[in-house]
Design a protein around this motif. Structure first.
Motif, PDB file in Angstrom:
ATOM      1  N   LEU A   5       0.824  -1.192   0.000  1.00 59.19           N
ATOM      2  CA  LEU A   5       0.000   0.000   0.000  1.00 59.19           C
ATOM      3  C   LEU A   5       0.861   1.246   0.000  1.00 59.19           C
ATOM      4  O   LEU A   5       0.529   2.224  -0.640  1.00 59.19           O
ATOM      5  CB  LEU A   5      -0.951  -0.009   1.191  1.00 59.19           C
ATOM      6  N   GLY A   6       1.998   1.208   0.699  1.00 62.78           N
ATOM      7  CA  GLY A   6       2.910   2.344   0.695  1.00 62.78           C
ATOM      8  C   GLY A   6       3.428   2.621  -0.706  1.00 62.78           C
ATOM      9  O   GLY A   6       3.504   3.755  -1.126  1.00 62.78           O
ATOM     10  N   LEU A   7       3.769   1.574  -1.446  1.00 64.52           N
ATOM     11  CA  LEU A   7       4.227   1.748  -2.822  1.00 64.52           C
ATOM     12  C   LEU A   7       3.110   2.292  -3.687  1.00 64.52           C
ATOM     13  O   LEU A   7       3.316   3.170  -4.494  1.00 64.52           O
ATOM     14  CB  LEU A   7       4.711   0.413  -3.393  1.00 64.52           C
ATOM     15  N   VAL A   8       1.901   1.780  -3.499  1.00 62.82           N
ATOM     16  CA  VAL A   8       0.766   2.248  -4.282  1.00 62.82           C
ATOM     17  C   VAL A   8       0.482   3.703  -3.968  1.00 62.82           C
ATOM     18  O   VAL A   8       0.318   4.524  -4.858  1.00 62.82           O
ATOM     19  CB  VAL A   8      -0.481   1.369  -4.009  1.00 62.82           C
ATOM     20  N   LEU A   9       0.444   4.060  -2.697  1.00 59.41           N
ATOM     21  CA  LEU A   9       0.158   5.433  -2.325  1.00 59.41           C
ATOM     22  C   LEU A   9       1.266   6.365  -2.783  1.00 59.41           C
ATOM     23  O   LEU A   9       1.005   7.506  -3.120  1.00 59.41           O
ATOM     24  CB  LEU A   9      -0.041   5.533  -0.817  1.00 59.41           C
ATOM     25  N   GLY A  10       2.497   5.869  -2.833  1.00 59.91           N
ATOM     26  CA  GLY A  10       3.608   6.684  -3.306  1.00 59.91           C
ATOM     27  C   GLY A  10       3.495   7.034  -4.781  1.00 59.91           C
ATOM     28  O   GLY A  10       4.130   7.943  -5.252  1.00 59.91           O
ATOM     29  N   LEU A  11       2.660   6.321  -5.504  1.00 58.68           N
ATOM     30  CA  LEU A  11       2.481   6.583  -6.927  1.00 58.68           C
ATOM     31  C   LEU A  11       1.166   7.302  -7.193  1.00 58.68           C
ATOM     32  O   LEU A  11       0.697   7.353  -8.309  1.00 58.68           O
ATOM     33  CB  LEU A  11       2.504   5.258  -7.706  1.00 58.68           C
ATOM     34  N   ALA A  12       0.544   7.847  -6.156  1.00 58.03           N
ATOM     35  CA  ALA A  12      -0.737   8.527  -6.316  1.00 58.03           C
ATOM     36  C   ALA A  12      -0.617   9.587  -7.395  1.00 58.03           C
ATOM     37  O   ALA A  12       0.380  10.279  -7.500  1.00 58.03           O
ATOM     38  CB  ALA A  12      -1.170   9.157  -4.996  1.00 58.03           C
ATOM     39  N   SER A  14      -0.711   8.804 -10.536  1.00 57.01           N
ATOM     40  CA  SER A  14      -0.351   8.116 -11.764  1.00 57.01           C
ATOM     41  C   SER A  14      -1.614   7.680 -12.478  1.00 57.01           C
ATOM     42  O   SER A  14      -2.609   7.372 -11.833  1.00 57.01           O
ATOM     43  CB  SER A  14       0.491   6.872 -11.461  1.00 57.01           C
ATOM     44  N   PRO A  15      -1.605   7.613 -13.808  1.00 54.59           N
ATOM     45  CA  PRO A  15      -2.773   7.122 -14.529  1.00 54.59           C
ATOM     46  C   PRO A  15      -3.113   5.707 -14.104  1.00 54.59           C
ATOM     47  O   PRO A  15      -2.237   4.889 -13.882  1.00 54.59           O
ATOM     48  CB  PRO A  15      -2.313   7.146 -16.001  1.00 54.59           C
ATOM     49  N   GLY A  16      -4.375   5.437 -13.968  1.00 56.07           N
ATOM     50  CA  GLY A  16      -4.827   4.094 -13.625  1.00 56.07           C
ATOM     51  C   GLY A  16      -4.601   3.740 -12.162  1.00 56.07           C
ATOM     52  O   GLY A  16      -4.649   2.587 -11.789  1.00 56.07           O
ATOM     53  N   MET A  17      -4.356   4.728 -11.315  1.00 54.32           N
ATOM     54  CA  MET A  17      -4.049   4.467  -9.921  1.00 54.32           C
ATOM     55  C   MET A  17      -5.182   3.745  -9.206  1.00 54.32           C
ATOM     56  O   MET A  17      -4.945   2.814  -8.451  1.00 54.32           O
ATOM     57  CB  MET A  17      -3.769   5.804  -9.230  1.00 54.32           C
ATOM     58  N   ALA A  18      -6.432   4.155  -9.432  1.00 54.89           N
ATOM     59  CA  ALA A  18      -7.556   3.509  -8.751  1.00 54.89           C
ATOM     60  C   ALA A  18      -7.632   2.037  -9.136  1.00 54.89           C
ATOM     61  O   ALA A  18      -7.848   1.177  -8.291  1.00 54.89           O
ATOM     62  CB  ALA A  18      -8.862   4.215  -9.094  1.00 54.89           C
ATOM     63  N   ALA A 148       9.486   2.110 -22.157  1.00 53.46           N
ATOM     64  CA  ALA A 148       9.749   3.547 -22.033  1.00 53.46           C
ATOM     65  C   ALA A 148       9.283   4.124 -20.707  1.00 53.46           C
ATOM     66  O   ALA A 148       8.632   5.158 -20.656  1.00 53.46           O
ATOM     67  CB  ALA A 148       9.114   4.302 -23.207  1.00 53.46           C
ATOM     68  N   GLY A 149       9.591   3.430 -19.620  1.00 52.02           N
ATOM     69  CA  GLY A 149       9.258   3.939 -18.295  1.00 52.02           C
ATOM     70  C   GLY A 149       7.815   3.718 -17.882  1.00 52.02           C
ATOM     71  O   GLY A 149       7.396   4.191 -16.833  1.00 52.02           O
ATOM     72  N   GLY A 150       7.030   3.015 -18.696  1.00 61.10           N
ATOM     73  CA  GLY A 150       5.630   2.763 -18.363  1.00 61.10           C
ATOM     74  C   GLY A 150       5.486   1.753 -17.237  1.00 61.10           C
ATOM     75  O   GLY A 150       6.443   1.118 -16.820  1.00 61.10           O
ATOM     76  N   CYS A 151       4.277   1.630 -16.753  1.00 64.35           N
ATOM     77  CA  CYS A 151       3.910   0.661 -15.709  1.00 64.35           C
ATOM     78  C   CYS A 151       4.731   0.849 -14.434  1.00 64.35           C
ATOM     79  O   CYS A 151       5.380  -0.090 -13.954  1.00 64.35           O
ATOM     80  CB  CYS A 151       4.017  -0.761 -16.229  1.00 64.35           C
ATOM     81  N   PRO A 152       4.692   2.037 -13.823  1.00 60.70           N
ATOM     82  CA  PRO A 152       5.493   2.273 -12.619  1.00 60.70           C
ATOM     83  C   PRO A 152       5.108   1.375 -11.446  1.00 60.70           C
ATOM     84  O   PRO A 152       5.975   1.010 -10.645  1.00 60.70           O
ATOM     85  CB  PRO A 152       5.254   3.745 -12.298  1.00 60.70           C
TER      86      PRO A 152
END
Length: 179
Positions: A5-12, A14-18, A148-152
């Motif tokens: 969850l910390g990793l997910v919240l750290g990427l808030a 970002s497209p497609g976050m939900a 190209a850096g996608g899918c963080p």
């Protein structure tokens, strides 16, 4: 789960976050079936979160992919299809990543599930990432969609699994002594 969850919240933001957050939450189930590899992974949340000592030891993707004479755990076949990639598990491991997050994650995922099948325990954060990655690979995502850096988020998952496979993830087994 807190690390995921910390990793997910750290990427808030970002497209497609939900959708990614939903995948992580939904992936935290008792088991995930992978029909492509005929696997069933069972979470060991009770063991990982009870402060019990880790079981087994882990090995890196290099060990599982190219060390001569290494036999994969029962139920795993190097020639089985890797989800919908069009490649076998061994072909995925042999393919250079060249910055493709699908392959970066796939390499670490294969090592992690083989480590689990070989008897290594996993803290709930690692098991949640394995479950989320299984769901993501099962979603039909295609090889080559994450360049190209996608899918963080998937890159972050690969980092968690890399730490696990190298024996440095907190609460996880250490790296195996080589024989």
């Amino acid at each position: 789960m807190a690390l995921v969850l910390g990793l997910v919240l750290g990427l808030a933001g970002s497209p497609g976050m939900a959708a990614a957050q939903a995948r992580v939450v939904l992936a935290d189930t008792a088991f995930v079936a992978n029909p492509c590899a005929q696997l069933v992974m069972q979470a060991e949340t009770e063991l990982a979160d009870c402060a019990c000592p880790p079981k087994g030891c882990v090995r890196t993707q290099g060990y599982w992919s190219n060390k001569p004479g290494v036999v994969w755990p029962s139920g795993f076949d190097r020639n089985a299809p890797f989800f919908s990639s069009g490649l076998a598990w061994q072909q995925i491991m042999d393919r250079p990543t060249r910055g493709d997050a699908y392959l970066i994650l796939a390499h670490q995922y294969v090592a992690a599930v083989l480590n689990r099948a070989a008897g290594a325990s996993a803290p709930s954060g690692v098991q949640s990432v394995i479950n989320a990655a299984t769901a993501w690979f099962n979603s039909g995502v295609a090889l080559g969609e994450c360049t190209a850096g996608g899918c963080p988020l998937q890159r972050a998952w690969a980092g968690v699994l890399d730490a696990y496979n190298n024996g440095v993830y907190p609460g996880a087994p250490r790296h195996c002594d080589e024989e």
